[in-house]
Structure formats: structure tokens, C-alpha cells
Design a protein around this motif. Sequence first.
Motif, PDB file in Angstrom:
ATOM      1  N   LEU A 248      51.563  31.154 -29.385  1.00 24.60           N
ATOM      2  CA  LEU A 248      52.438  31.488 -30.289  1.00 24.60           C
ATOM      3  C   LEU A 248      53.954  30.696 -30.278  1.00 24.60           C
ATOM      4  N   ARG A 249      54.889  31.047 -31.074  1.00 21.96           N
ATOM      5  CA  ARG A 249      56.225  30.174 -30.978  1.00 21.96           C
ATOM      6  C   ARG A 249      57.179  31.299 -31.906  1.00 21.96           C
ATOM      7  N   LEU A 250      58.284  31.351 -31.154  1.00 20.41           N
ATOM      8  CA  LEU A 250      59.594  31.931 -31.749  1.00 20.41           C
ATOM      9  C   LEU A 250      60.529  30.836 -31.922  1.00 20.41           C
ATOM     10  N   VAL A 251      61.268  30.903 -33.469  1.00 16.03           N
ATOM     11  CA  VAL A 251      62.164  30.112 -32.993  1.00 16.03           C
ATOM     12  C   VAL A 251      63.402  31.148 -34.233  1.00 16.03           C
ATOM     13  N   ASP A 252      64.661  31.493 -34.220  1.00 17.77           N
ATOM     14  CA  ASP A 252      65.794  31.460 -34.443  1.00 17.77           C
ATOM     15  C   ASP A 252      65.861  31.239 -36.069  1.00 17.77           C
ATOM     16  N   SER A 253      67.147  32.095 -36.762  1.00 16.14           N
ATOM     17  CA  SER A 253      66.550  31.995 -37.980  1.00 16.14           C
ATOM     18  C   SER A 253      66.977  30.739 -38.302  1.00 16.14           C
ATOM     19  N   ALA A 254      67.874  29.640 -37.309  1.00 15.42           N
ATOM     20  CA  ALA A 254      68.419  28.458 -37.010  1.00 15.42           C
ATOM     21  C   ALA A 254      67.121  27.720 -37.771  1.00 15.42           C
ATOM     22  N   GLY A 255      66.067  27.774 -37.190  1.00 18.31           N
ATOM     23  CA  GLY A 255      65.021  27.182 -36.584  1.00 18.31           C
ATOM     24  C   GLY A 255      64.786  26.057 -35.509  1.00 18.31           C
ATOM     25  N   ARG A 256      65.769  27.297 -34.444  1.00 22.17           N
ATOM     26  CA  ARG A 256      65.581  26.225 -33.271  1.00 22.17           C
ATOM     27  C   ARG A 256      64.343  27.335 -32.444  1.00 22.17           C
ATOM     28  N   ASN A 257      63.752  26.492 -31.421  1.00 27.75           N
ATOM     29  CA  ASN A 257      62.621  27.121 -31.117  1.00 27.75           C
ATOM     30  C   ASN A 257      63.352  27.868 -29.609  1.00 27.75           C
ATOM     31  N   ARG A 258      62.330  29.157 -29.375  1.00 30.85           N
ATOM     32  CA  ARG A 258      63.369  29.837 -28.849  1.00 30.85           C
ATOM     33  C   ARG A 258      62.153  29.862 -27.470  1.00 30.85           C
TER      34      ARG A 258
END
Length: 402
Positions: free
Chosen positions: A97-107
Motif C-alpha cells: 500500500l502507498r499513500l500520496v497527497d494531491s501533489a503526488g508526494r509519498n506520505r
Amino acid sequence: MSITSLSPREIARRRLLDTLRREGPLARVEIGQHLGMSPASVSELTASLLDEGVLVAEEGGDTLPGLIRGRPKVRLFFAETLGSVIGVWTGFNRIELRLVDSAGRNRSSRHIEYPLRNLEADALLDVLAETITTFARDTGAPDVKAIGLACQGYVDTRDGIVAWSPVLGTRDLPLASGLGERLGKPVLIENDASAMAFAIAQHDPALRVGRTACLMIGDGVGLGFLLQGELYRGARSGGSEFGHVRLRRGGPQCRCGGRGCIEAFLADYALHRDAQLIDHRPAPTILIPSEEAMGALVTQARGGDAALLQLFREAGEVLGDAASILIQTLEPDHIVLCGPGTRAMDLLRPSFEAALEVQTIPALRSLTTIQVVESSMDLLTEGVVMQALRELDLDLARLKAA
């Protein structure tokens, strides 16, 4: 939403957003150069997107290369506050699983082991939904807008169905709708080789020009094919099942049920299976050998084990045959070899290049560049989150009512 439903101005906004997705933060002058737009047009479009909070501006510390020295140019970014996207990859009894913000940055990211192959359709969808929900809660994911999910096998992206997958125990799985109903979010699904191809192309602009074939080797063998940086799809919007092209009649058993497929010679499970017959090494506890097991196999071959060296030579020959088929059927400008299986490229390369030279028409071979890209499984989730963000950008491109 289809791009054909957008007005000309909305299409221009869509193109601008897509450029920023692909290229990263850019100054207005650079945006104009990429899109062939006048400074006035770029200023008008970016002004509205800034006012709506879709983009944010930041002063750069240095003057951009190639520009007149003086005041630093203002780069434009996607805002981070427009929500988030979760990317998921389902492998053999594992979930990434990967979470990214709306700017595409990995969180955040997470790896989970779970016996997915033993589950019926409803139970599988329940497990995936619970896993994604827990991940979002634990990471404090802000306003999840969509889910992107990559899976091995034949993935019908048009109808959101996984028709067949070697890592799942159910066929014709309504993955997009079933998961979407449980999560209350739009779900985009993709073949994992196509997802990796899309991600790799985002890192290399040269691969977004012409025709690019990404041949992924590892757990299986998959192919992602791009035309001008966009994924090529078949009649049901699926990707290629190139790994299940039969290469040798009466060859070794493949997971698809056939024999002699490219994958049955080249995938990790095939190499480990044959190595077991050679030196009686312990069988993996699951069908797919671990990275540690494959690393040990490669190390032993590099140490001079004659039988294992021959095993990799034969695999390299199959890889060369596969690349030759691609060249002579699709005439790609680029072939990218990627995936965990490239860990042994030094062992595969001599026989790969020899087979390629023998099997390929020279005039066609000269048209194609071949490169190896070091690639982790992170690219699978990166590929689907980038696609999900681009789908969400269609809505951001829509002009808001006054």
C-alpha cells in the motif's frame, strides 16, 4: 468523466495539469514551452487554477537553467490539500500500500502478508477493503479521493474486472465495483506490468516518445506497452498477457495451465523450480520463492555453480527470444527490461544478446534501443496512484460555476 466532455478551455487546463503531473513543478515560461502556448494564455490558465487552490506558487532559489539571470522564476506546484490517493498492489499472498497527497508526494507505505489466494470473491473484497480502511486510518490519510489497484493477470480496465490472475483464487472478480461499494470511493484497476511501465515512463521523458515496451520479469512475466507515453490497451481495455505466449511446444508447466509459455522458463518460480531439480534445494513454503531465496540462487550461480549458470544461460536465451518477438511484431522504439528478475541480468545478458542477434532481423533490431531499468515493486503502486491522480485531474480541469 471523459476528456471529450470538456470545453476547449477545460481541455487546455487539463493539458496544463497533465504537464505538471509528468514534469513536476514548472515556471510559467516552461509550461508555455511544453504546451506551445503563449505567455498570455499560460498566465490566464494558471491564474484561475491558483485562485481555485488547485495550484500554489513558490519562489525558486535559483534562476532556471537557460533563462536570463536575475529575479528567480516562480514555480507552480499542485496543492497538497486537495485530498489523497491510495495505491495498492496485490501479489502472491501479499499486499503493498502507498499513500500520496494531491501533489503526488509519498506520505506512507505498508507491506502486509495475507493468504489472498485462499479467499473466495466476497471474502477477498472484504479483506482488501478492511486493509485499505485500516491503512488510511492509521496514517491519518486526509480525504481519500480514490484508490488505484494493480494486480497480476488479465485485468479488464473498462469493466473493472480481473478476469484471471495467477495470485488470486477466483475468476471474473468485479474488483472495481466490489471494492468501490465497500469503500465508497472510485477504484481504478490496472495490470501490474502496465502500472510499472507507466511509472517508469514518468521518470524518463525519452520513454514517452514513440513506442515503448516494458518487459517486467520477476514473480511472472508481464508487458506494458506505451504509445507516446500513454498505455496501449486491447479491445476490453486490458493489457498484454505476453508472458503467456507459448514459446516451446510441450515445454514446462505454466501457472496459467498451459505449457511452454515464456513465463514458465523465465519467472522466479520457474527458475527456482528447476534449481530444486538440480541440487535438491528446499522448496519454498509458497509457490513464489522469496527475494532471499532468489538472491541465494543468483549468488550461488555467480560463485561458479556450472548447473545453475546453465540454468540462467537458458533463461537469458528465452529472454532474447521474447525481445525478438516484440521487435518483429510491434517494432518498438524502446524496450525496457525491468522488475526483480533483472537482479540476475549479468548472468542473463550473454545468452540474451546472442539469441537476440540470431533471432532478430538486423534492419528491425537497429530501430530499437534496449535498456535495463533498476526497478522496485514500489513502482507498481506508484504507477496506479499516478493514473488515479490524472483521472482526478479531469474533475479539477472542469471550470467551476460562478
